[in-house]
Design an enzyme around this catalytic site. Structure first.
Site, mmCIF file in Angstrom:
data_model
loop_
_atom_site.group_PDB
_atom_site.id
_atom_site.type_symbol
_atom_site.label_atom_id
_atom_site.label_comp_id
_atom_site.label_asym_id
_atom_site.label_seq_id
_atom_site.Cartn_x
_atom_site.Cartn_y
_atom_site.Cartn_z
ATOM 1 N N CYS A 60 0.804 -1.219 -0.144
ATOM 2 C CA CYS A 60 0.053 0.161 0.052
ATOM 3 C C CYS A 60 0.941 1.326 -0.096
ATOM 4 O O CYS A 60 0.537 2.445 -0.744
ATOM 5 C CB CYS A 60 -0.979 -0.012 1.128
ATOM 6 S SG CYS A 60 -2.138 -1.421 1.287
ATOM 7 N N ALA A 61 1.828 1.367 0.777
ATOM 8 C CA ALA A 61 2.762 2.412 0.963
ATOM 9 C C ALA A 61 3.567 2.555 -0.599
ATOM 10 O O ALA A 61 3.636 3.668 -1.084
ATOM 11 C CB ALA A 61 3.901 2.307 1.849
#
Length: 168
Positions: A60-61
């Site tokens: 996600c990052a």
């Protein structure tokens, strides 16, 4: 309902992504200032919705960083990273990572995950969102969707961004 995988094991979503050609469902998401925002706040702009389970995971990052980099070059486009993280955590992540071209929005007090069909129903991730991309044009019409089949994988950035290139 759609079935994706998490570490190779099947998990289900509550529904399906909006269909290409449909009017995008309005939403109420919370920004880092604890304000509720909807489609009206992005009126007249294209919207790239990078939907992720949590900014506190590597994939996600990474997707948020990549969209931040690509968003700097997109005209008339709002890039939204949407997760269940609290706005405080999203703000901290964006500050630490230098995210300046993405608006982080939280699902924590909304029906967004249900309305967009991305709420996970089972596994240890139940209640979070599946990883997906939804692109909405200036008139709030859905022009692209992508539900990532393995939640640990990154989305197909090239295909998503190609849709935007054709809309310039």
């Amino acid at each position: 309902m759609a079935t994706i995988t998490f570490q190779g094991k099947p998990i289900n979503t509550i529904g399906d992504l909006p269909a290409v050609g449909d009017k995008a469902p309005d939403f109420k998401l919370t920004n880092r200032k604890m304000q509720d925002v909807g489609l009206a706040e992005f009126a007249g702009k294209r919207k790239v919705m990078n939907i992720v389970p949590s900014l506190d995971t590597p994939t996600c990052a990474t997707s948020t960083r990549k969209f931040n980099e690509k968003a700097a070059h997109l005209d008339n486009t709002a890039v939204l990273t949407i997760s269940a993280d609290l706005p405080f955590a999203q703000a901290r992540f964006c500050e630490i990572e230098g995210i300046k071209h993405v608006t982080a929005l939280s699902t924590f007090r909304s029906s967004f995950a249900h309305d967009y069909g991305v709420q996970l129903l089972d596994s240890i991730l139940a209640g979070l969102t599946a990883r997906a991309i939804v692109i909405i044009d200036e008139n709030d019409q859905v022009i692209y969707t992508q539900l990532v089949s393995e939640i640990a994988d990154e989305p197909d950035y090239v295909s998503a961004l190609a849709v935007l290139a054709h809309k310039d």
